[in-house]
Motif scaffolding. Sequence first.
Motif, PDB file in Angstrom:
ATOM      1  N   SER A 277      -2.169   4.556  16.675  1.00  0.00           N
ATOM      2  CA  SER A 277      -2.934   3.997  17.790  1.00  0.00           C
ATOM      3  C   SER A 277      -2.785   4.884  19.008  1.00  0.00           C
ATOM      4  N   PHE A 278      -3.709   4.731  19.946  1.00  0.00           N
ATOM      5  CA  PHE A 278      -3.607   5.400  21.241  1.00  0.00           C
ATOM      6  C   PHE A 278      -4.422   4.605  22.252  1.00  0.00           C
ATOM      7  N   VAL A 279      -4.123   4.867  23.529  1.00  0.00           N
ATOM      8  CA  VAL A 279      -4.714   4.046  24.594  1.00  0.00           C
ATOM      9  C   VAL A 279      -5.426   4.937  25.599  1.00  0.00           C
ATOM     10  N   LEU A 280      -6.601   4.471  26.045  1.00  0.00           N
ATOM     11  CA  LEU A 280      -7.230   5.089  27.213  1.00  0.00           C
ATOM     12  C   LEU A 280      -6.911   4.158  28.393  1.00  0.00           C
ATOM     13  N   PRO A 281      -6.062   4.604  29.328  1.00  0.00           N
ATOM     14  CA  PRO A 281      -5.650   3.694  30.406  1.00  0.00           C
ATOM     15  C   PRO A 281      -6.815   3.319  31.330  1.00  0.00           C
ATOM     16  N   ASN A 282      -7.754   4.257  31.533  1.00  0.00           N
ATOM     17  CA  ASN A 282      -8.908   3.955  32.398  1.00  0.00           C
ATOM     18  C   ASN A 282     -10.192   4.232  31.632  1.00  0.00           C
ATOM     19  N   PRO A 283     -10.550   3.348  30.700  1.00  0.00           N
ATOM     20  CA  PRO A 283     -11.736   3.625  29.870  1.00  0.00           C
ATOM     21  C   PRO A 283     -13.005   3.677  30.709  1.00  0.00           C
ATOM     22  N   LYS A 284     -13.871   4.635  30.413  1.00  0.00           N
ATOM     23  CA  LYS A 284     -15.102   4.765  31.209  1.00  0.00           C
ATOM     24  C   LYS A 284     -16.082   3.622  30.914  1.00  0.00           C
ATOM     25  N   ALA A 353       2.631   6.021  16.018  1.00  0.00           N
ATOM     26  CA  ALA A 353       2.506   5.649  14.598  1.00  0.00           C
ATOM     27  C   ALA A 353       3.436   4.486  14.275  1.00  0.00           C
ATOM     28  N   GLY A 354       2.987   3.610  13.414  1.00  0.00           N
ATOM     29  CA  GLY A 354       3.816   2.486  12.985  1.00  0.00           C
ATOM     30  C   GLY A 354       3.650   2.252  11.496  1.00  0.00           C
ATOM     31  N   LEU A 355       4.652   1.590  10.902  1.00  0.00           N
ATOM     32  CA  LEU A 355       4.617   1.336   9.455  1.00  0.00           C
ATOM     33  C   LEU A 355       4.400  -0.143   9.179  1.00  0.00           C
ATOM     34  N   ARG A 356       3.246  -0.445   8.602  1.00  0.00           N
ATOM     35  CA  ARG A 356       2.984  -1.833   8.220  1.00  0.00           C
ATOM     36  C   ARG A 356       3.724  -2.109   6.915  1.00  0.00           C
ATOM     37  N   PRO A 357       4.502  -3.204   6.842  1.00  0.00           N
ATOM     38  CA  PRO A 357       5.160  -3.515   5.561  1.00  0.00           C
ATOM     39  C   PRO A 357       4.152  -4.105   4.576  1.00  0.00           C
ATOM     40  N   CYS A 358       3.810  -3.354   3.528  1.00  0.00           N
ATOM     41  CA  CYS A 358       2.708  -3.760   2.635  1.00  0.00           C
ATOM     42  C   CYS A 358       3.210  -4.182   1.258  1.00  0.00           C
ATOM     43  N   SER A 359       2.884  -5.398   0.874  1.00  0.00           N
ATOM     44  CA  SER A 359       3.122  -5.842  -0.506  1.00  0.00           C
ATOM     45  C   SER A 359       1.913  -5.391  -1.325  1.00  0.00           C
ATOM     46  N   PRO A 360       2.027  -5.319  -2.665  1.00  0.00           N
ATOM     47  CA  PRO A 360       0.883  -4.862  -3.450  1.00  0.00           C
ATOM     48  C   PRO A 360      -0.319  -5.802  -3.392  1.00  0.00           C
ATOM     49  N   ASP A 361      -0.088  -7.116  -3.261  1.00  0.00           N
ATOM     50  CA  ASP A 361      -1.237  -8.039  -3.274  1.00  0.00           C
ATOM     51  C   ASP A 361      -1.723  -8.392  -1.875  1.00  0.00           C
ATOM     52  N   GLY A 362      -1.146  -7.755  -0.864  1.00  0.00           N
ATOM     53  CA  GLY A 362      -1.604  -7.996   0.507  1.00  0.00           C
ATOM     54  C   GLY A 362      -1.139  -9.322   1.082  1.00  0.00           C
ATOM     55  N   LEU A 363      -0.255 -10.014   0.385  1.00  0.00           N
ATOM     56  CA  LEU A 363       0.262 -11.287   0.904  1.00  0.00           C
ATOM     57  C   LEU A 363       1.724 -11.100   1.303  1.00  0.00           C
ATOM     58  N   PRO A 364       2.158 -11.785   2.352  1.00  0.00           N
ATOM     59  CA  PRO A 364       3.560 -11.611   2.761  1.00  0.00           C
ATOM     60  C   PRO A 364       4.544 -12.214   1.750  1.00  0.00           C
ATOM     61  N   TYR A 365       5.792 -11.856   1.942  1.00  0.00           N
ATOM     62  CA  TYR A 365       6.887 -12.480   1.206  1.00  0.00           C
ATOM     63  C   TYR A 365       7.596 -13.428   2.181  1.00  0.00           C
ATOM     64  N   ILE A 366       7.599 -14.708   1.851  1.00  0.00           N
ATOM     65  CA  ILE A 366       8.300 -15.665   2.719  1.00  0.00           C
ATOM     66  C   ILE A 366       9.103 -16.617   1.821  1.00  0.00           C
ATOM     67  N   GLY A 367      10.412 -16.587   1.949  1.00  0.00           N
ATOM     68  CA  GLY A 367      11.225 -17.527   1.171  1.00  0.00           C
ATOM     69  C   GLY A 367      12.548 -16.947   0.754  1.00  0.00           C
ATOM     70  N   ARG A 368      13.175 -17.632  -0.222  1.00  0.00           N
ATOM     71  CA  ARG A 368      14.478 -17.191  -0.738  1.00  0.00           C
ATOM     72  C   ARG A 368      14.258 -16.323  -1.966  1.00  0.00           C
TER      73      ARG A 368
END
Length: 418
Positions: A277-284, A353-368
């Motif tokens: 990503s990048f930012v234009l602080p004063n976009p025209k 730059a950032g790293l998105r944590p990606c599972s193969p099916d695009g769904l998060p992992y939530i639980g034990r």
Amino acid sequence: MKEKEVVVIGAGIIGLCSAYFLNKKGFNVTVIDNTDGSGNCSYGNAGFISPSHIIPLASPGIINQGIRWMTRSDSPFFIKPKLNSDLISWGLKFRKAATKKRVAAAVPLLNDLLMSSRTLTEQLLKEEDIDAGFNDKGIIVFCKTQQALDEETTIAERTIKLGQKTEILSAEQARALNPELDLDVLGGVWYREDANLTPHIFIEKFIDVLKQKGVTIKYNQEVSKITSNDDKNIDSIIVNGEKVVADEYVLAAGSWTRDLLKQLDIQLPLQGGKGYSFVLPNPKANLNTCAILHEARVAVTPMLHGLRFAGTMEINGLDLTLNKKRIDGIIRSITKYFPQYTKEDFKDIEPWAGLRPCSPDGLPYIGRTKGYKNLLIATGHAMLGVSLSVITGKLIAQLASNEVPEIDLTLLEVDRYN
Ligand SMILES: Cc1cc2nc3c(=O)[nH]c(=O)nc-3n(C[C@H](O)[C@H](O)[C@H](O)COP(=O)(O)OP(=O)(O)OC[C@H]3O[C@@H](n4cnc5c(N)ncnc54)[C@H](O)[C@@H]3O)c2cc1C
């Protein structure tokens, strides 16, 4: 009675939202992060809170499109071909998940999670008096070609069926909603439930709120080891060489979660999906709404500190180096949709730059996982970490309190690949 101690590993948006709801439930919460917190994926993203994103990344379209993109050095989606067993196994699972049937099963769940998180985010911002530039004017997906407009219309129809406010726009209607911009598009789709905020400002203010509520946040402290006993309990973690003991542990270490879990002999399919990503602080010329440039897969967000552009999904391990060709590719595509902008306008940008944590099916992992009694996992949110952060925190706190979670988590089970 003594409050139960919970340690949350990772001070990204998922760890912080988990800490918030755990604290609400009366747990004594400490969050530990191995950085100063300002460089993680939760800082420089596009800030969309987007219930419209009901289609997971692993979908039939991405396989065909992805193969074409693989041959282009400036493409928005790329999997680095490597002889790495984690990556190969992830890629095979990704391919297997990219079917109509799997997507159809994921859509209603994602809709519930996204809509619920959208409502909870707005509530949290109001309740805690956080001004992070929340803007509820929606996201317009701009399309230059008929094929793109047809594809987006199919998604739009699905969101309408699910009860979301969505409108198909002509080019004139899209221009009227963003009058400052010259737009070279055929038309678009306006997802009116969608919203956005300025992520780093949200995180900074949220951290203050958490501290005021008694949550301890420790930066620059590396969790190097997780130890368990025969009873399937986590005994302790080693933080900067020192042993730390808690009653419950929440692992929300983003793209690094997989490597930490390997210590417990748990194989979690997870890859970092690099984006810029990048930012234009004063976009025209600024936008009123957020935008997605459909063919280029670029997100555009009006934020408190300027206009942010974000794009690419590069599956390449934990590599965070900046790839100039792909960043130039993002800039080139912006000038095609917004002819007022030229390459010159971007000469002073500081790409992130950032790293998105990606599972193969695009769904998060939530639980034990694997029967560990005091370990909760919250990761794998890919392009939806901001959109799903608040509901994830709430679900984690419900699980830690041994309550039945308010949304059925079967499709999000951590052990679904074992
Ligand atoms: C370009 C781009 C645009 C995006 N746009 C959007 C968007 O518009 N909307 C949306 O919903 N999502 C978006 N995302 C995705 C979103 O940013 C992520 O899903 C989300 O930030 C993930 O949060 P997290 O807390 O899981 O991980 P992170 O933010 O990565 O946090 C994990 C933390 O754990 C720490 N950690 C790791 N290992 C250890 C260890 N051993 N010990 C201690 N700490 C550790 C890390 O240092 C890090 O600080 C975007 C991502 C990118 C890259």
